[in-house]
Design a protein around this motif. Structure first.
Motif, PDB file in Angstrom:
ATOM      1  N   GLY A 139     -19.122  18.179 -18.277  1.00 29.92           N
ATOM      2  CA  GLY A 139     -18.586  18.433 -19.614  1.00 29.92           C
ATOM      3  C   GLY A 139     -19.640  18.655 -20.678  1.00 29.92           C
ATOM      4  N   ASP A 140     -20.928  18.544 -20.301  1.00 33.75           N
ATOM      5  CA  ASP A 140     -21.990  18.725 -21.295  1.00 33.75           C
ATOM      6  C   ASP A 140     -22.245  20.203 -21.555  1.00 33.75           C
ATOM      7  OD1 ASP A 140     -22.919  18.882 -18.597  1.00 33.75           O
ATOM      8  OD2 ASP A 140     -24.996  18.807 -19.301  1.00 33.75           O
ATOM      9  N   GLU A 141     -22.746  20.490 -22.746  1.00 34.58           N
ATOM     10  CA  GLU A 141     -23.332  21.792 -23.067  1.00 34.58           C
ATOM     11  C   GLU A 141     -22.446  22.964 -22.630  1.00 34.58           C
ATOM     12  OE1 GLU A 141     -28.039  20.608 -22.934  1.00 34.58           O
ATOM     13  OE2 GLU A 141     -27.088  20.980 -21.012  1.00 34.58           O
ATOM     14  N   VAL A 142     -21.285  23.063 -23.244  1.00 35.90           N
ATOM     15  CA  VAL A 142     -20.358  24.146 -22.909  1.00 35.90           C
ATOM     16  C   VAL A 142     -20.241  25.098 -24.106  1.00 35.90           C
ATOM     17  CG1 VAL A 142     -18.049  24.724 -22.086  1.00 35.90           C
ATOM     18  CG2 VAL A 142     -19.039  22.490 -21.515  1.00 35.90           C
ATOM     19  N   PRO A 143     -21.022  26.186 -24.124  1.00 35.67           N
ATOM     20  CA  PRO A 143     -20.872  27.148 -25.218  1.00 35.67           C
ATOM     21  C   PRO A 143     -19.459  27.753 -25.161  1.00 35.67           C
ATOM     22  CG  PRO A 143     -22.857  27.593 -23.931  1.00 35.67           C
ATOM     23  CD  PRO A 143     -22.037  26.598 -23.161  1.00 35.67           C
ATOM     24  N   LYS A 144     -18.888  27.994 -26.343  1.00 40.11           N
ATOM     25  CA  LYS A 144     -17.508  28.477 -26.385  1.00 40.11           C
ATOM     26  C   LYS A 144     -17.440  29.997 -26.602  1.00 40.11           C
ATOM     27  CE  LYS A 144     -16.158  24.104 -26.141  1.00 40.11           C
ATOM     28  NZ  LYS A 144     -17.369  23.303 -26.136  1.00 40.11           N
ATOM     29  N   ASP A 145     -18.595  30.650 -26.583  1.00 38.80           N
ATOM     30  CA  ASP A 145     -18.649  32.095 -26.888  1.00 38.80           C
ATOM     31  C   ASP A 145     -17.710  32.914 -26.010  1.00 38.80           C
ATOM     32  OD1 ASP A 145     -21.196  30.599 -27.187  1.00 38.80           O
ATOM     33  OD2 ASP A 145     -21.844  32.402 -28.261  1.00 38.80           O
ATOM     34  N   ARG A 146     -17.786  32.714 -24.695  1.00 34.09           N
ATOM     35  CA  ARG A 146     -16.973  33.544 -23.779  1.00 34.09           C
ATOM     36  C   ARG A 146     -15.486  33.269 -23.971  1.00 34.09           C
ATOM     37  NH1 ARG A 146     -21.163  35.790 -23.786  1.00 34.09           N
ATOM     38  NH2 ARG A 146     -22.614  35.975 -22.041  1.00 34.09           N
ATOM     39  N   TRP A 147     -15.114  32.031 -24.157  1.00 37.69           N
ATOM     40  CA  TRP A 147     -13.710  31.692 -24.363  1.00 37.69           C
ATOM     41  C   TRP A 147     -13.173  32.386 -25.618  1.00 37.69           C
ATOM     42  CZ3 TRP A 147     -13.690  25.595 -23.595  1.00 37.69           C
ATOM     43  CH2 TRP A 147     -14.001  25.314 -22.266  1.00 37.69           C
ATOM     44  N   ASN A 148     -13.979  32.362 -26.676  1.00 36.03           N
ATOM     45  CA  ASN A 148     -13.518  32.950 -27.936  1.00 36.03           C
ATOM     46  C   ASN A 148     -13.314  34.453 -27.821  1.00 36.03           C
ATOM     47  OD1 ASN A 148     -13.498  30.488 -29.250  1.00 36.03           O
ATOM     48  ND2 ASN A 148     -15.631  30.676 -29.917  1.00 36.03           N
ATOM     49  N   ALA A 149     -14.008  35.078 -26.852  1.00 38.71           N
ATOM     50  CA  ALA A 149     -13.902  36.535 -26.704  1.00 38.71           C
ATOM     51  C   ALA A 149     -12.977  36.936 -25.554  1.00 38.71           C
ATOM     52  CB  ALA A 149     -15.301  37.116 -26.471  1.00 38.71           C
ATOM     53  N   CYS A 150     -12.452  35.980 -24.817  1.00 39.90           N
ATOM     54  CA  CYS A 150     -11.699  36.277 -23.592  1.00 39.90           C
ATOM     55  C   CYS A 150     -10.202  36.326 -23.896  1.00 39.90           C
ATOM     56  CB  CYS A 150     -11.995  35.188 -22.563  1.00 39.90           C
ATOM     57  SG  CYS A 150     -10.928  35.196 -21.114  1.00 39.90           S
ATOM     58  N   PRO A 151      -9.522  37.429 -23.548  1.00 44.10           N
ATOM     59  CA  PRO A 151      -8.085  37.510 -23.814  1.00 44.10           C
ATOM     60  C   PRO A 151      -7.300  36.367 -23.159  1.00 44.10           C
ATOM     61  CG  PRO A 151      -8.931  39.633 -23.037  1.00 44.10           C
ATOM     62  CD  PRO A 151     -10.055  38.659 -22.921  1.00 44.10           C
ATOM     63  N   ILE A 194     -15.596  10.217 -15.356  1.00 41.95           N
ATOM     64  CA  ILE A 194     -16.685  10.011 -16.318  1.00 41.95           C
ATOM     65  C   ILE A 194     -17.128  11.390 -16.764  1.00 41.95           C
ATOM     66  CG2 ILE A 194     -19.003   9.095 -16.752  1.00 41.95           C
ATOM     67  CD1 ILE A 194     -18.866   7.337 -14.503  1.00 41.95           C
ATOM     68  N   GLY A 195     -17.496  11.525 -18.026  1.00 38.27           N
ATOM     69  CA  GLY A 195     -18.067  12.794 -18.459  1.00 38.27           C
ATOM     70  C   GLY A 195     -19.135  12.555 -19.510  1.00 38.27           C
ATOM     71  N   TRP A 196     -19.971  13.564 -19.706  1.00 41.42           N
ATOM     72  CA  TRP A 196     -21.010  13.477 -20.745  1.00 41.42           C
ATOM     73  C   TRP A 196     -20.369  13.465 -22.129  1.00 41.42           C
ATOM     74  CZ3 TRP A 196     -25.508  12.229 -18.776  1.00 41.42           C
ATOM     75  CH2 TRP A 196     -25.874  12.670 -17.501  1.00 41.42           C
ATOM     76  N   GLU A 197     -21.130  13.006 -23.114  1.00 41.61           N
ATOM     77  CA  GLU A 197     -20.548  12.678 -24.426  1.00 41.61           C
ATOM     78  C   GLU A 197     -19.889  13.857 -25.145  1.00 41.61           C
ATOM     79  OE1 GLU A 197     -24.509  11.470 -26.034  1.00 41.61           O
ATOM     80  OE2 GLU A 197     -23.894  12.645 -27.754  1.00 41.61           O
ATOM     81  N   GLU A 198     -20.229  15.086 -24.786  1.00 41.68           N
ATOM     82  CA  GLU A 198     -19.590  16.225 -25.454  1.00 41.68           C
ATOM     83  C   GLU A 198     -18.074  16.222 -25.272  1.00 41.68           C
ATOM     84  OE1 GLU A 198     -22.449  16.336 -23.822  1.00 41.68           O
ATOM     85  OE2 GLU A 198     -23.630  18.118 -24.331  1.00 41.68           O
ATOM     86  N   ILE A 199     -17.580  15.549 -24.217  1.00 38.58           N
ATOM     87  CA  ILE A 199     -16.128  15.539 -24.016  1.00 38.58           C
ATOM     88  C   ILE A 199     -15.412  14.805 -25.151  1.00 38.58           C
ATOM     89  CG2 ILE A 199     -16.265  15.817 -21.508  1.00 38.58           C
ATOM     90  CD1 ILE A 199     -15.626  12.857 -21.195  1.00 38.58           C
ATOM     91  N   LEU A 200     -16.178  14.075 -25.974  1.00 41.25           N
ATOM     92  CA  LEU A 200     -15.581  13.415 -27.147  1.00 41.25           C
ATOM     93  C   LEU A 200     -15.205  14.402 -28.243  1.00 41.25           C
ATOM     94  CD1 LEU A 200     -18.093  10.475 -27.744  1.00 41.25           C
ATOM     95  CD2 LEU A 200     -15.655  10.197 -27.239  1.00 41.25           C
ATOM     96  N   GLU A 201     -15.841  15.583 -28.229  1.00 41.93           N
ATOM     97  CA  GLU A 201     -15.613  16.537 -29.311  1.00 41.93           C
ATOM     98  C   GLU A 201     -14.161  17.000 -29.261  1.00 41.93           C
ATOM     99  OE1 GLU A 201     -18.626  19.385 -28.307  1.00 41.93           O
ATOM    100  OE2 GLU A 201     -20.244  18.032 -28.927  1.00 41.93           O
TER     101      GLU A 201
END
Ligand code: ACM
Ligand code: ZN
Length: 374
Positions: A139-151, A194-201
């Motif tokens: 769950g760490d370091e997941v850029p959202k760029d592709r999701w935002n551009a993906c239909p 268990i996941g890395w802290e970014e999953i809190l976002e």
């Protein structure tokens, strides 16, 4: 033992259902050799653990009272899987196993069901090998760029009614959706995540264990205290860092500086509210191996830091005293020697790997050396 088995730069987990993960995903063409991503060693680098080998590790560990927790890092850090199965990505590729380090923008496409089928299949194969109560889902370091551009991902966000709100992005909420689905799947099989802290976002569901890596009790996202947690802040617990300032005498590493004294000084409860203290399961040190390319080097980074880690974990702060620890290391050193292990000798005034050892510089020499460095 937290075993990080999948990465952008190589897939190390043998899957029966998805053979291309190892055929294609376990091999990268070239390897970044220093901090400059254009500096590549050209040879292929590959390898993976067979199911039998992983079972052997589990049973060896179990005989010694150690549980192995596998990590399937999702939905980011998945380039090796995308190289093998490009239909799992938002753009469809083509993708290549990364031969440089760092965070990659291509992640799993979570707007399609087949991605979840894939993840559930792999997790099923993992559960078959690893009996641990916990499974780490990254769950760490997941850029959202592709999701935002993906239909497909945009449609999924719309279906779920996700938008930017309360300081978090729709993409972060979409990651919460992924985490919650995987959590539900693993819980149904009697496992916890268990996941890395970014999953809190965004808006993390209950019942998850969160692993801090960017912050200590004083500066981590305080919502972590609503969950059970494992503390692994990089400033104290990332043992891929240099052990001395004398970098010309150390094997080349990721950078920064973490002497054993600093690891020993970590106070997991500092800055943590009472209700959070109760929910800290423990501490963890992480050895990432971008630059750690031999067993000798691996052991050099681990020992005696793991002895220091044990005291952080098991001694009350009142019982922790560096001079006493330092003295006890003379006995530990005999054990390392008897066992034929490589270990770091900074506590005894020596720096470097066997065959390349140097006496530590005097304070005057060190400051002259540091002044002269770029
Ligand atoms: C991490 O170091 N990206 C968990
Ligand atoms: Zn997508």
């Amino acid at each position: 033992f937290h075993w990080h088995l999948t990465e952008d730069q190589g897939w190390r987990f043998e899957s029966m259902r998805y053979p291309r993960l190892t055929e294609v995903g376990s091999v990268r063409h070239g390897t970044q050799i220093d901090y400059d991503p254009t500096h590549l060693r050209p040879e292929d680098h590959g390898g993976y653990y067979t199911r039998d080998e992983m079972r052997e590790v589990v049973s060896y560990a179990s005989e010694r009272g150690i549980t192995v927790i596998p990590e399937l890092d999702l939905p980011g850090h998945m380039l090796s899987a995308l190289a093998a199965y490009p239909e799992l990505g938002c753009t469809g590729g083509p993708y290549e196993v990364a031969n440089t380090w760092g965070v990659k923008k291509d992640v799993l496409c979570v707007g399609q069901e087949r991605t979840f089928t894939f993840l559930e299949d792999i997790l099923t194969e993992m559960m078959d090998i690893f009996p641990s109560e916990y499974i780490n889902i990254g769950g760490d370091e997941v850029p959202k760029d592709r999701w935002n551009a993906c239909p497909r991902c945009r449609k999924k966000m719309a279906e779920l009614g996700l938008s930017d709100r309360d300081g978090h992005t729709a993409g972060q909420y979409l990651q919460n959706y992924v985490t919650a689905r995987i959590q539900k799947f693993l819980n149904a099989h009697g496992r916890k995540i268990i996941g890395w802290e970014e999953i809190l976002e965004g808006d993390l569901a209950e019942g998850v264990t969160v692993m801090s890596w960017r912050g200590t009790g004083e500066d981590v996202d305080p919502r972590i205290w609503n969950y059970s947690s494992v503390m692994s802040p990089r400033g104290y617990m990332y043992i891929d860092r240099y052990q001395s300032h004398e970098q010309d005498r150390e094997p080349f590493s990721i950078g920064a500086y973490l002497p054993v004294e600093q690891l020993y000084d970590y106070e997991p409860y500092k800055g943590v509210p009472e209700y959070g203290k109760e929910r800290i399961l423990g501490v963890q040190a992480n050895l990432w191996t971008e630059y750690v390319n031999t067993e000798e080097y691996l052991e050099y980074m681990l020992l005696p830091r793991l002895a220091a880690l044990s005291e952080v974990q098991w001694c009350s702060p009142d019982d922790r005293e560096f001079p006493r620890f330092r003295e006890s290391m003379d006995r530990h050193r005999d054990i390392y020697e008897t066992m034929g292990l490589t270990y770091a000798k900074h506590l005894w005034g020596v720096i470097g790997l066997p065959g390349n050892e140097y006496p530590a510089r005097s304070p005057e020499e060190l400051s002259a050396y540091l002044d002269g460095r770029e």
